[in-house]
Design a protein around this motif. Structure first.
Motif, mmCIF file in Angstrom:
data_model
loop_
_atom_site.group_PDB
_atom_site.id
_atom_site.type_symbol
_atom_site.label_atom_id
_atom_site.label_comp_id
_atom_site.label_asym_id
_atom_site.label_seq_id
_atom_site.Cartn_x
_atom_site.Cartn_y
_atom_site.Cartn_z
ATOM 1 N N PHE A 152 111.310 13.644 11.548
ATOM 2 C CA PHE A 152 110.836 12.628 10.601
ATOM 3 C C PHE A 152 110.848 11.200 11.138
ATOM 4 O O PHE A 152 110.260 10.319 10.517
ATOM 5 C CB PHE A 152 111.669 12.694 9.321
ATOM 6 N N PHE A 153 111.521 10.964 12.271
ATOM 7 C CA PHE A 153 111.607 9.581 12.741
ATOM 8 C C PHE A 153 111.136 9.380 14.175
ATOM 9 O O PHE A 153 110.699 8.287 14.523
ATOM 10 C CB PHE A 153 113.046 9.066 12.599
ATOM 11 N N SER A 154 111.199 10.401 15.032
ATOM 12 C CA SER A 154 110.846 10.196 16.432
ATOM 13 C C SER A 154 109.353 9.968 16.637
ATOM 14 O O SER A 154 108.941 9.376 17.634
ATOM 15 C CB SER A 154 111.301 11.389 17.286
ATOM 16 N N ASN A 155 108.525 10.421 15.699
ATOM 17 C CA ASN A 155 107.080 10.270 15.858
ATOM 18 C C ASN A 155 106.508 9.083 15.079
ATOM 19 O O ASN A 155 105.294 8.919 14.988
ATOM 20 C CB ASN A 155 106.361 11.556 15.437
ATOM 21 N N LYS A 156 107.396 8.278 14.511
ATOM 22 C CA LYS A 156 106.917 7.108 13.773
ATOM 23 C C LYS A 156 106.529 5.994 14.743
ATOM 24 O O LYS A 156 106.971 5.961 15.898
ATOM 25 C CB LYS A 156 107.986 6.607 12.800
ATOM 26 N N CYS A 157 105.723 5.050 14.271
ATOM 27 C CA CYS A 157 105.351 3.918 15.102
ATOM 28 C C CYS A 157 106.575 3.039 15.340
ATOM 29 O O CYS A 157 107.578 3.142 14.649
ATOM 30 C CB CYS A 157 104.234 3.114 14.439
ATOM 31 N N GLU A 158 106.475 2.167 16.316
ATOM 32 C CA GLU A 158 107.624 1.347 16.693
ATOM 33 C C GLU A 158 108.097 0.464 15.536
ATOM 34 O O GLU A 158 109.290 0.226 15.372
ATOM 35 C CB GLU A 158 107.281 0.477 17.906
ATOM 36 N N PHE A 159 107.161 -0.001 14.717
ATOM 37 C CA PHE A 159 107.535 -0.834 13.579
ATOM 38 C C PHE A 159 108.400 -0.057 12.596
ATOM 39 O O PHE A 159 109.418 -0.555 12.113
ATOM 40 C CB PHE A 159 106.274 -1.359 12.873
ATOM 41 N N GLU A 160 107.999 1.184 12.294
ATOM 42 C CA GLU A 160 108.770 2.007 11.371
ATOM 43 C C GLU A 160 110.121 2.378 11.971
ATOM 44 O O GLU A 160 111.126 2.454 11.262
ATOM 45 C CB GLU A 160 107.983 3.269 11.002
ATOM 46 N N ASN A 216 118.576 6.761 20.779
ATOM 47 C CA ASN A 216 118.284 7.745 21.813
ATOM 48 C C ASN A 216 117.568 8.958 21.222
ATOM 49 O O ASN A 216 116.650 9.526 21.833
ATOM 50 C CB ASN A 216 119.582 8.190 22.483
ATOM 51 N N ARG A 217 117.961 9.337 20.018
ATOM 52 C CA ARG A 217 117.369 10.523 19.382
ATOM 53 C C ARG A 217 115.902 10.293 19.009
ATOM 54 O O ARG A 217 115.061 11.176 19.184
ATOM 55 C CB ARG A 217 118.154 10.892 18.121
ATOM 56 N N ILE A 218 115.598 9.121 18.493
ATOM 57 C CA ILE A 218 114.225 8.891 18.025
ATOM 58 C C ILE A 218 113.353 8.215 19.078
ATOM 59 O O ILE A 218 112.160 7.992 18.860
ATOM 60 C CB ILE A 218 114.208 8.052 16.732
ATOM 61 N N GLY A 219 113.938 7.870 20.238
ATOM 62 C CA GLY A 219 113.163 7.270 21.290
ATOM 63 C C GLY A 219 112.812 5.823 21.037
ATOM 64 O O GLY A 219 111.846 5.296 21.590
ATOM 65 N N PHE A 220 113.618 5.156 20.209
ATOM 66 C CA PHE A 220 113.350 3.763 19.851
ATOM 67 C C PHE A 220 113.664 2.840 21.017
ATOM 68 O O PHE A 220 114.705 2.962 21.655
ATOM 69 C CB PHE A 220 114.182 3.373 18.648
ATOM 70 N N LYS A 221 112.748 1.905 21.286
ATOM 71 C CA LYS A 221 112.955 0.921 22.333
ATOM 72 C C LYS A 221 112.945 -0.465 21.729
ATOM 73 O O LYS A 221 112.129 -0.772 20.866
ATOM 74 C CB LYS A 221 111.878 1.025 23.414
ATOM 75 N N GLN A 222 113.873 -1.287 22.194
ATOM 76 C CA GLN A 222 113.965 -2.653 21.673
ATOM 77 C C GLN A 222 113.851 -3.627 22.824
ATOM 78 O O GLN A 222 114.566 -3.530 23.823
ATOM 79 C CB GLN A 222 115.293 -2.842 20.956
ATOM 80 N N GLN A 223 112.913 -4.552 22.715
ATOM 81 C CA GLN A 223 112.684 -5.553 23.726
ATOM 82 C C GLN A 223 112.419 -4.924 25.092
ATOM 83 O O GLN A 223 112.834 -5.435 26.131
ATOM 84 C CB GLN A 223 113.879 -6.525 23.822
ATOM 85 N N GLY A 224 111.757 -3.766 25.082
ATOM 86 C CA GLY A 224 111.373 -3.140 26.326
ATOM 87 C C GLY A 224 112.456 -2.372 27.035
ATOM 88 O O GLY A 224 112.232 -1.832 28.109
#
Length: 247
Positions: A169-177, A236-244
């Motif tokens: 439910f969260f790893s495929n969301k856009c970076e904003f979400e 790490n689980r959702i693949g979220f990146k912050q400031q590159g």
């Protein structure tokens, strides 16, 4: 455990019975399963923690099972210790949706505490969340069966081998979400973890009665350290990146 138990066959990992149980608050109906002492502790600890965090989980029990209650399992004059989960009257999600994955996705996706339970599973390194251990009556969700959580190999920064709710439910969301989810974890969810009285868990699970007190205390220590790692674990689980920079 009182006489009158009926065997439950719902793809259970361990032998399970629905049975009346005598408690200090009167007779309750519970699902009682025979598992090893460490799993009893894990089940109790996770339920107590989840309830303390405001997650819908049935009240846990440490149940004494005698020959009179289960003569086919317990020899005369002997007894066993089992885990009990109070019956909340909801069927399993698997039964409710009739194996329709699309319907399950839609219902879970609308659940208001989806992020909270997803983060909780990451904290306790629970890789076994599935439609069989989610209860649903058409309106209310409840979460059960945590015996595979808190594995002995868990460290303060190790991820579970899977977290289906976060991944789906969260790893495929856009970076904003993903950013919104991360902010919500940091500002709304994490504060609830920091005020938990983790040292009381050992007492509340009655671990000294049936389990190794030292080992149960070690689990609590790792959980305390994992609170500080919750943000990077979720990222790490959702693949979220912050400031590159991958976190």
């Amino acid at each position: 455990m009182l006489p009158g138990a009926s065997k439950v066959d719902d793809m259970n990992l361990n032998p399970t019975w629905k049975s009346p149980v005598y408690t200090d608050n009167g007779v309750k109906t519970a699902f009682v399963k025979l598992v090893e002492p460490r799993k009893i502790f894990v089940e109790c600890a996770c339920a107590i923690l989840g309830r303390a965090l405001g997650l819908p989980m049935p009240s846990p029990m440490v149940v004494k099972v005698t020959h009179d209650a289960l003569p086919e399992v317990v020899a005369k004059g002997e007894s066993k210790i089992a885990f009990g989960s109070e019956d909340v009257g909801h069927p399993s999600f698997r039964r409710r949706i009739n194996d329709s994955s699309a319907e399950a996705m839609d219902l879970l996706g609308q659940y208001v505490q989806l992020l909270e339970i997803s983060v909780f599973d990451e904290w306790i390194a629970n890789h076994d969340r599935n439609i069989g251990n989610i209860l649903f009556d058409g309106k209310i969700f409840s979460f059960i069966d945590h015996e595979l959580a808190l594995p002995s190999v868990m460290t303060d920064s190790s991820s579970a081998c899977d977290n289906q709710l976060l991944r789906v439910f969260f790893s495929n969301k856009c970076e904003f979400e993903q950013h919104k989810a991360s902010k919500s974890v940091n500002t709304r969810i994490l504060p609830g973890y920091t005020v938990l009285e983790l040292n009381e868990i050992v007492d509340n699970t009655l671990a000294v009665k049936y389990f190794n007190a030292k080992d149960s205390s070690e689990v609590v220590k790792v959980l305390a350290k994992r609170i500080d790692q919750l943000i990077p674990l979720v990222h790490n689980r959702i693949g979220f990146k912050q400031q590159g920079i991958a976190i």
